[in-house]
Design an enzyme around this catalytic site. Structure first.
Site, PDB file in Angstrom:
ATOM      1  N   LYS A  74       0.875  -1.181   0.000  1.00  0.00           N
ATOM      2  CA  LYS A  74       0.000   0.000   0.000  1.00  0.00           C
ATOM      3  C   LYS A  74       0.903   1.219   0.000  1.00  0.00           C
ATOM      4  O   LYS A  74       1.449   1.606   1.018  1.00  0.00           O
ATOM      5  CB  LYS A  74      -0.909   0.012   1.240  1.00  0.00           C
ATOM      6  CG  LYS A  74      -2.236   0.623   0.969  1.00  0.00           C
ATOM      7  CD  LYS A  74      -2.543   2.048   1.321  1.00  0.00           C
ATOM      8  CE  LYS A  74      -1.930   2.907   2.295  1.00  0.00           C
ATOM      9  NZ  LYS A  74      -1.641   4.238   1.672  1.00  0.00           N
ATOM     10  N   GLU A  82       9.846   1.588  10.629  1.00  0.00           N
ATOM     11  CA  GLU A  82      10.873   2.610  10.374  1.00  0.00           C
ATOM     12  C   GLU A  82      10.172   3.957  10.415  1.00  0.00           C
ATOM     13  O   GLU A  82       9.374   4.272   9.529  1.00  0.00           O
ATOM     14  CB  GLU A  82      11.547   2.345   9.018  1.00  0.00           C
ATOM     15  CG  GLU A  82      12.300   1.020   9.061  1.00  0.00           C
ATOM     16  CD  GLU A  82      13.067   0.676   7.790  1.00  0.00           C
ATOM     17  OE1 GLU A  82      13.844  -0.288   7.828  1.00  0.00           O
ATOM     18  OE2 GLU A  82      12.888   1.364   6.771  1.00  0.00           O
ATOM     19  N   GLU A 125       9.556  16.589  14.707  1.00  0.00           N
ATOM     20  CA  GLU A 125       9.953  16.444  13.309  1.00  0.00           C
ATOM     21  C   GLU A 125       9.125  17.396  12.439  1.00  0.00           C
ATOM     22  O   GLU A 125       7.898  17.399  12.513  1.00  0.00           O
ATOM     23  CB  GLU A 125       9.714  15.001  12.854  1.00  0.00           C
ATOM     24  CG  GLU A 125      10.146  14.753  11.427  1.00  0.00           C
ATOM     25  CD  GLU A 125       9.805  13.341  10.956  1.00  0.00           C
ATOM     26  OE1 GLU A 125       8.633  12.943  11.067  1.00  0.00           O
ATOM     27  OE2 GLU A 125      10.712  12.651  10.469  1.00  0.00           O
TER      28      GLU A 125
END
Ligand code: NAD
Ligand code: 6OD
Length: 492
Positions: free
Chosen positions: A184, A260, A396
């Site tokens: 996906k 990850e 982030e």
């Protein structure tokens, strides 16, 4: 919404064939350069996802599961070759979806697509196994040897920043280990993953081994895939928050995950560094791919004697970056990938103003007075002067920006670098070899570069600590996730 004259359509790829979604739903892919619709994408519903997973399950028991390791490795070498044969098509797909400079996609994204298959094909062909001899109670002997079995059907969920590179980084080892996959891709970058269906067929990968479903995360294809009971493992690259959601979904049925995730990576510049190289490397680690690299630098710590000079030189570098589309002359900085992502990055640019950061350069949206004004560009931006507790220094951002902070001692900078929830990567710039070896192991991340950045050997362990991930992939480390290991014990 404007529509480009060359709108393409991306169907699902299931059991070796392109198919429209049974759901009947389509969503639009918007160009980051023009804001126009460039593709209509079929959105997989539960029924479509089920078909894809069933095809992947059936393929495990078909010709794919009966190949020798050498035959499987040979097919994956052909996949790698086919990517190279279709290099220009992948280049067009990737730059249409992301808007990134053609030179960047040409030198990084597409070559890594091929390498991700060739490297893991080599690895699996040359793999050995453990062997132990055991003394038995009756004075005899037994031998033990380890075998690797494929884990089964692997769900691969990938992000939009390096679409081909990151998708193949998972699919390469998954197939090398004998699994089948349902991929996906990000809803923002569906093109290159769709194109891979043609590559798989051309390379002779049996039907059902590689399947693609398109759609979103929650209440869409991503969630349906991770909830499917026939999925044996989920490998995911994306935001840490999404990783948490996926882990919850994977808990049902006790499926394994490899995650990850995000980063807030620190670069450390010591006063003894070769400043030319440190500035050049930091320019890359902050601004490459418009800052949309999980391993990119968003916090820079510079030893006080060279702080002012470093800031001045990075500012000069940032102000020299040419913004534009993939083929704009001298382009160094493309657009952000979407309006939504630009809004997120700009919210941090606003936060910097509210918190009275010193804006060394940038901090806004550029005005070009030409066609670039339709793209999702933001200025390359450097700040100083914020406290470490600022969300701008802690969270982030994933844009072309960094905060620079001076430091005085080695111990202090190690503490600063580690004072963050993320633990993905770091770059250290120094010419003192003892210092490099002393400091690097103290940084709580999965990957430390010394006097370099984004230098990747695919045989090494890759992954994040803390909120940056769970597990390691790369070389033989990939076997931990993509295989089930079993011991065969034989009494002689
Ligand atoms: P994202 O988490 O928003 O989306 C990633 C993928 O997950 C997409 O395909 C999305 O549709 C899917 N998804 C979202 N919610 C889901 C759910 N509940 N269930 C199943 N699937 C779901 O990430 P993004 O914005 O596409 O990518 C940027 C992020 O990825 C950044 O945080 C970046 O640091 C991270 N990233 C990490 C690495 C790494 O190697 N550690 C590499 C690249 C990007
Ligand atoms: O190089 C790789 O294998 C890798 N996974 C890179 C991740 C980059 C993040 O944006």
């Amino acid at each position: 919404m404007l529509q480009s004259p060359n709108v393409t359509e991306h169907q699902l790829f299931i059991d070796g064939e392109y198919k429209p979604a049974i759901s009947g739903r389509l969503f639009q892919k918007i160009s980051p350069l023009t804001g126009e619709v460039i593709a209509n994408v079929h959105e997989a519903g539960r029924e479509d996802v089920d078909l894809a997973v069933q095809a992947a399950k059936a393929a495990l028991a078909g010709p794919w599961g009966k190949l020798t390791v050498a035959e499987r490795a040979g097919i994956l070498q052909d996949v790698s070759q086919e990517i190279n044969n279709r290099f220009e098509d992948f280049l067009e797909a990737e730059i249409a979806d992301t808007g990134k400079p053609r030179s960047l996609a040409r030198s990084v994204d597409i070559p890594r697509g091929g390498a991700n298959f060739a490297t893991f094909a080599d690895m699996i062909k040359n793999l050995g196994s453990e062997f132990f001899e055991t003394a038995t109670h009756d004075g005899g002997r037994a031998i033990n040897y380890g075998i690797y079995r494929p884990k089964g059907v692997i769900a691969v969920i990938s992000p939009w920043n390096l679409p081909l590179l990151l998708m193949t980084w998972k699919v390469g080892p998954a197939l090398a280990c004998g699994n089948t996959v349902v991929v996906k891709p990000s809803e923002v970058t569906p093109h290159s993953t769709t194109l891979m269906g043609e590559i798989m067929n051309a390379a002779g990968v049996p039907k059902g081994v590689y399947n693609v479903i398109h759609g979103f995360g929650p209440d869409s294809a991503g969630e349906f895939l991770t909830q499917h009971p026939l999925v044996d493992g989920i490998t995911f690259t994306g935001e840490s928050g999404t990783g948490e959601a996926i882990m919850k979904q994977a808990a049902v049925g006790l499926r394994d995950v490899s995650l990850e995730l995000g980063g807030k990576n620190a670069a450390i510049v010591f006063a003894d560094a070769d400043l030319d190289k440190a500035v050049e490397g930091t320019m890359q680690s902050v601004f490459s791919n418009c800052g949309q690299v999980c391993l990119g630098t968003e916090r820079v710590y510079v030893e006080r004697p060279v702080f002012n000079e470093f800031v001045a030189r990075l500012k000069r570098g940032a102000e020299g970056l040419i913004m534009g589309g993939p083929d704009h002359p001298g382009v160094g900085l493309g657009p952000l990938v979407s309006q939504e992502h630009r809004d997120k990055v700009l919210s941090y640019y606003e936060l910097a103003k509210r918190e009275n950061a010193t804006v060394v350069t940038g901090g806004g949206v550029p005005e070009f007075g030409d066609e670039r004004d339709s793209g999702y560009f933001v200025e390359p931006t450097i700040w100083t002067g914020l406290p470490e507790k600022s969300n701008l220094v802690r969270e982030e951002i994933f844009g072309p920006c960094c905060h620079i902070q001076p430091f005085d001692t080695e111990d202090e900078v190690v503490k600063l670098a580690n004072d963050n929830d993320y633990g993905l990567a770091s770059a250290i710039w120094t010419q003192d070899i003892s210092r490099a070896h002393r400091v690097a192991p103290q940084i709580e991340v999965g990957l430390v570069w010394v006097n370099s950045w984004f230098l990747r050997d695919l045989r090494t362990a890759f992954g994040g600590s803390k909120k940056s991930g769970i597990g390691r992939e790369g070389g033989e480390h990939s076997l931990e996730f993509y295989t089930e290991r079993a011991n065969i014990c034989v009494k002689l």
